[in-house]
Motif scaffolding. Structure first.
Motif, mmCIF file in Angstrom:
data_model
loop_
_atom_site.group_PDB
_atom_site.id
_atom_site.type_symbol
_atom_site.label_atom_id
_atom_site.label_comp_id
_atom_site.label_asym_id
_atom_site.label_seq_id
_atom_site.Cartn_x
_atom_site.Cartn_y
_atom_site.Cartn_z
ATOM 1 N N ARG A 140 8.090 8.552 2.346
ATOM 2 C CA ARG A 140 8.601 7.467 1.784
ATOM 3 C C ARG A 140 7.646 6.447 1.865
ATOM 4 N NH1 ARG A 140 12.956 8.407 5.244
ATOM 5 N NH2 ARG A 140 12.701 6.397 6.297
ATOM 6 N N ARG A 141 6.879 6.352 2.834
ATOM 7 C CA ARG A 141 5.773 5.325 2.984
ATOM 8 C C ARG A 141 4.588 5.448 2.200
ATOM 9 N NH1 ARG A 141 1.134 4.978 5.529
ATOM 10 N NH2 ARG A 141 0.432 2.699 6.382
ATOM 11 N N ALA A 142 4.531 6.811 1.874
ATOM 12 C CA ALA A 142 3.361 7.207 0.908
ATOM 13 C C ALA A 142 3.393 6.745 -0.367
ATOM 14 C CB ALA A 142 3.162 8.412 1.225
ATOM 15 N N ALA A 143 4.913 6.602 -0.822
ATOM 16 C CA ALA A 143 5.187 6.445 -2.290
ATOM 17 C C ALA A 143 4.615 5.097 -2.701
ATOM 18 C CB ALA A 143 6.586 6.542 -2.480
ATOM 19 N N LEU A 144 4.783 3.963 -1.604
ATOM 20 C CA LEU A 144 4.185 2.811 -1.828
ATOM 21 C C LEU A 144 2.500 2.622 -1.575
ATOM 22 C CD1 LEU A 144 6.660 0.284 -0.278
ATOM 23 C CD2 LEU A 144 6.449 0.909 -2.571
ATOM 24 N N VAL A 145 2.169 3.302 -0.618
ATOM 25 C CA VAL A 145 0.715 3.167 -0.333
ATOM 26 C C VAL A 145 -0.006 3.741 -1.283
ATOM 27 C CG1 VAL A 145 -1.008 3.642 1.434
ATOM 28 C CG2 VAL A 145 1.161 3.071 2.330
ATOM 29 N N MET A 146 0.262 4.881 -1.860
ATOM 30 C CA MET A 146 -0.407 5.460 -3.061
ATOM 31 C C MET A 146 -0.338 4.670 -4.078
ATOM 32 S SD MET A 146 -0.283 9.633 -2.965
ATOM 33 C CE MET A 146 -0.685 10.664 -1.374
ATOM 34 N N THR A 147 0.564 3.771 -4.310
ATOM 35 C CA THR A 147 0.669 3.142 -5.676
ATOM 36 C C THR A 147 0.168 1.620 -5.755
ATOM 37 O OG1 THR A 147 3.137 2.636 -5.037
ATOM 38 C CG2 THR A 147 2.869 4.554 -6.486
ATOM 39 N N LEU A 148 -0.529 1.336 -4.528
ATOM 40 C CA LEU A 148 -0.989 0.010 -4.392
ATOM 41 C C LEU A 148 -2.037 -0.400 -5.783
ATOM 42 C CD1 LEU A 148 -1.794 -0.100 -0.535
ATOM 43 C CD2 LEU A 148 -0.414 -1.629 -1.951
ATOM 44 N N LEU A 168 8.079 -1.714 -7.738
ATOM 45 C CA LEU A 168 8.928 -2.790 -7.029
ATOM 46 C C LEU A 168 10.379 -2.366 -6.859
ATOM 47 C CD1 LEU A 168 7.341 -5.977 -8.712
ATOM 48 C CD2 LEU A 168 7.184 -5.339 -6.480
ATOM 49 N N GLY A 169 10.914 -1.712 -7.805
ATOM 50 C CA GLY A 169 12.351 -1.178 -7.559
ATOM 51 C C GLY A 169 12.610 -0.233 -6.311
ATOM 52 N N TRP A 170 11.426 0.371 -6.266
ATOM 53 C CA TRP A 170 11.333 1.336 -5.018
ATOM 54 C C TRP A 170 11.241 0.399 -3.792
ATOM 55 C CZ3 TRP A 170 6.939 4.978 -6.681
ATOM 56 C CH2 TRP A 170 6.997 5.585 -7.802
ATOM 57 N N ALA A 171 10.450 -0.522 -3.817
ATOM 58 C CA ALA A 171 10.259 -1.323 -2.409
ATOM 59 C C ALA A 171 11.610 -1.975 -2.422
ATOM 60 C CB ALA A 171 9.383 -2.382 -2.838
ATOM 61 N N ALA A 172 12.214 -2.446 -3.207
ATOM 62 C CA ALA A 172 13.573 -3.144 -3.063
ATOM 63 C C ALA A 172 14.476 -2.308 -2.623
ATOM 64 C CB ALA A 172 14.192 -3.470 -4.619
ATOM 65 N N GLY A 173 14.463 -0.855 -2.909
ATOM 66 C CA GLY A 173 15.504 -0.050 -2.221
ATOM 67 C C GLY A 173 15.059 0.249 -0.652
ATOM 68 N N TYR A 174 13.830 -0.119 -0.224
ATOM 69 C CA TYR A 174 13.352 0.210 1.151
ATOM 70 C C TYR A 174 13.835 -0.973 1.790
ATOM 71 C CZ TYR A 174 10.054 4.150 -0.250
ATOM 72 O OH TYR A 174 9.350 5.165 -0.713
ATOM 73 N N VAL A 175 14.117 -1.970 1.354
ATOM 74 C CA VAL A 175 14.295 -3.192 2.034
ATOM 75 C C VAL A 175 15.450 -3.005 3.298
ATOM 76 C CG1 VAL A 175 15.448 -5.630 2.005
ATOM 77 C CG2 VAL A 175 13.802 -5.026 0.335
ATOM 78 N N PRO A 176 16.595 -2.361 2.953
ATOM 79 C CA PRO A 176 17.509 -1.957 4.055
ATOM 80 C C PRO A 176 16.878 -1.346 5.357
ATOM 81 C CG PRO A 176 18.469 -1.846 1.836
ATOM 82 C CD PRO A 176 17.176 -1.948 1.825
ATOM 83 N N ASP A 177 15.844 -0.352 5.059
ATOM 84 C CA ASP A 177 15.440 0.589 5.827
ATOM 85 C C ASP A 177 14.582 -0.430 6.937
ATOM 86 O OD1 ASP A 177 13.602 2.486 7.318
ATOM 87 O OD2 ASP A 177 13.720 3.676 5.665
ATOM 88 N N ARG A 178 15.079 -0.263 8.340
ATOM 89 C CA ARG A 178 14.626 -1.097 9.330
ATOM 90 C C ARG A 178 13.275 -0.337 10.000
ATOM 91 N NH1 ARG A 178 15.794 -4.869 6.916
ATOM 92 N NH2 ARG A 178 15.802 -6.346 8.828
#
Length: 226
Positions: A140-148, A168-178
């Motif tokens: 899940r983290r790689a999806a954001l790091v690779m798309t920087l 950014l939609g993916w990032a918004a979906g990650y917000v509840p993940d603690r």
């Protein structure tokens, strides 16, 4: 360059004292030799000279499978190059590593290589989107790091604006993940975005900031103009 020769070159420069310190810092589950990343980069750059793409992929695959910290970093460094043709085998190998990520130090090196393949062929974002719902946190983290790269663009073409909005939609979906690493990845993406599109960062924080962890919200806004 054979995998055995590459490993021998890395072991020849091992630093046992630094290896102990780095293994403790990284909490690495694998052997650490103690080489610094710039030196691994120099070695890998030399090894890839004169190698065809297929040979480079084979060497990177073999080094990754050795499961030593430095061999995995070297595997990623062998594939960090903007222009690689053909690159389907490169992308396939990098994507195959993602489910094995178990720490930021190796994951970030491999993600750097992967980011260049995404820029080369953005249709691969369809595959990356699948990682956003993986039970494996590092995927899940790689999806954001690779798309920087899409956080760092200026003067967006319409297609890149659409890709940025998608991510950014993916990032918004990650917000509840603690999970700390997920929150950090969201903050990293937004922090980089703020240098190129501060309003988009403000809009995201206005919509989602209250649900982010305080440290992540603060990090995301760190470079926003007053």
């Amino acid at each position: 360059m054979t995998p055995e020769a590459a490993l021998a070159a890395l072991r020849a420069e091992a630093d046992p004292v630094r290896a102990v310190q780095e293994a403790a810092y990284l909490k690495s589950p694998r052997e650490v030799l103690g080489l610094r990343v710039p030196r691994i980069t120099e070695l890998a750059t030399g090894w890839r000279e004169g190698l065809a793409v297929e040979e480079r992929v084979a060497l990177a695959d073999a080094l990754w499978r050795m499961d030593i910290h430095e061999t995995r970093v070297a595997a990623a460094k062998l594939l960090v190059q903007a222009r690689i043709r053909p690159d389907e085998g490169v992308w396939t190998l990098i994507a195959s590593w993602v489910p094995e990520f178990d720490g930021w130090a190796i994951a970030d090196q491999a993600s750097d290589a992967g980011a260049r393949r995404l820029v080369a062929d953005p249709s691969r974002l369809d595959e990356v989107e699948g990682w956003t719902v993986s039970p494996h946190m590092w995927s899940r983290r790689a999806a954001l790091v690779m798309t920087l790269p899409w956080a760092r663009l200026n003067n967006l073409r319409p297609e890149d604006a659409a890709r940025r909005a998608r991510i950014l939609g993916w990032a918004a979906g990650y917000v509840p993940d603690r999970d700390w690493f997920i929150q950090k990845a969201v903050a990293w993406w937004l922090r980089d975005l703020s240098k190129h599109d501060p309003q988009a960062t403000r809009d995201f924080l206005a919509a989602h900031g209250e649900r982010m962890k305080p440290f992540a919200r603060k990090e995301a806004a760190r470079h926003l103009p007053a």
